[in-house]
Scaffold this active site. Sequence first.
Site, PDB file in Angstrom:
ATOM      1  CB  SER A  29      19.851   4.249   9.778  1.00  0.00           C
ATOM      2  OG  SER A  29      19.660   2.846   9.868  1.00  0.00           O
ATOM      3  CB  CYS A  30      17.967   3.434  15.191  1.00  0.00           C
ATOM      4  SG  CYS A  30      16.514   3.479  16.273  1.00  0.00           S
ATOM      5  CE  LYS A  68      16.873  -0.678   8.532  1.00  0.00           C
ATOM      6  NZ  LYS A  68      15.920  -1.456   9.336  1.00  0.00           N
ATOM      7  CB  THR A  96      11.994   5.096   9.891  1.00  0.00           C
ATOM      8  OG1 THR A  96      12.902   5.282  10.991  1.00  0.00           O
ATOM      9  CG2 THR A  96      11.390   3.711   9.977  1.00  0.00           C
ATOM     10  CB  CYS A 315     -16.227  15.874 -11.069  1.00  0.00           C
ATOM     11  SG  CYS A 315     -14.517  15.520 -11.545  1.00  0.00           S
ATOM     12  CB  CYS A 348       2.068  19.953 -14.906  1.00  0.00           C
ATOM     13  SG  CYS A 348       0.308  20.258 -14.641  1.00  0.00           S
ATOM     14  CB  CYS A 355      -8.945  12.431 -13.229  1.00  0.00           C
ATOM     15  SG  CYS A 355     -10.348  11.714 -14.134  1.00  0.00           S
TER      16      CYS A 355
END
Length: 384
Positions: A29-30, A68, A96, A315, A348, A355
Amino acid sequence: MCAYSKDDWTKLAKMAENSGADALELNLSCPHGMGERGMGLACGQDPELVLNICRWVRAAIKIPFFAKLTPNVTNIVNIATAAHEGGADGVTATNTVSGLMGLKADGKAWPAIGKESRTTYGGVSGNAIRPIALRAVSAIARALPGFPILATGGIDSAEAGLQFLHCGASVLQVCSSIQNQDFTVIDDYITGLKTMLYLESIDELHDWNGQSPPTIRHQKGKQITKISDIIGKHLPSFGPYMEERKKLVTQYKKKVGIVNENSQETTTVNNDKKKPVPTIQEMIGRALPQIGTYGDLDNQQQMVALIDEEMCINCGKCYMTCNDSGYQSITFDAKTHLPHVTQDCTGCTLCVSVCPIIDCIKMVPRPTPYVPNRGIPLAVQPVP
């Protein structure tokens, strides 16, 4: 890590086993230049290659090994299934995510290499990829029950680690957090996990969120008095309204006493009735029954936003995001700046996400059936 070569994988696996390794992790997977050379994610993006590589390694060694996996695929479950069928003892999810780090204002890349300031794509890690990793772990755990998963990707706290356990991971891997600090974070995570498991055994703390008690009514972290209980109506928190609030609160505190006004209910824990502390094993896969496809969701059980006007700092962020990016279901009083959620709310959660006051907006069950408002109905006959 090798290219797609039986001899290379067999030789390297045997060398590692003979060197005393307790287990192996196959790097399929690298993303850091390996794909261009036929290694890393170039092997891990094709189920057939993963299947054969795992078979080669399984035939070569007796110690456990784990594949991996790369998240840079359309369906990671297909890759995990290939590793399982190839004889892997488990998988690591995930490596990653391929990305571009960034560009400066003049268009030059960072990081940049050489006089030409060239760059390339690399692997993004840390808590930015946690949602992707959680999705991968839970999807694999649902598809391959009992197949060990070593979770990695954004485990930056005990709580984050517990999320991966809930999604079906058997083992947790930590890297970015250690790079940001040192190995002592592992002690912190172990202590945190023990604490969270202990809290699970206390019925009196059922309304806590992990190690966090329920949020008191507050503004910017300071407990506030509920003005509506004093005068029977809400007041905004700015300008002349704020001055009026201060006067009312001062009068109220003089009347009831500041100690009584600020006193909070405390939770008394009865250790004699404490349940057994759950084990880590009991946490593994705990959330899987609630994770599924969109078709599994019941659209009749709807939630809507509820704004606590006492905590609101006026706000207008909830109104703006709902008006410009949502369903225009929040009104905003031009004089008092008090927002109000209308029956058009679809749940939603855009307003919750913007907030600035924690738990000022909560999602609660819709009290009435939802009737979508699609605007002007389509005409039966086309308009000439």
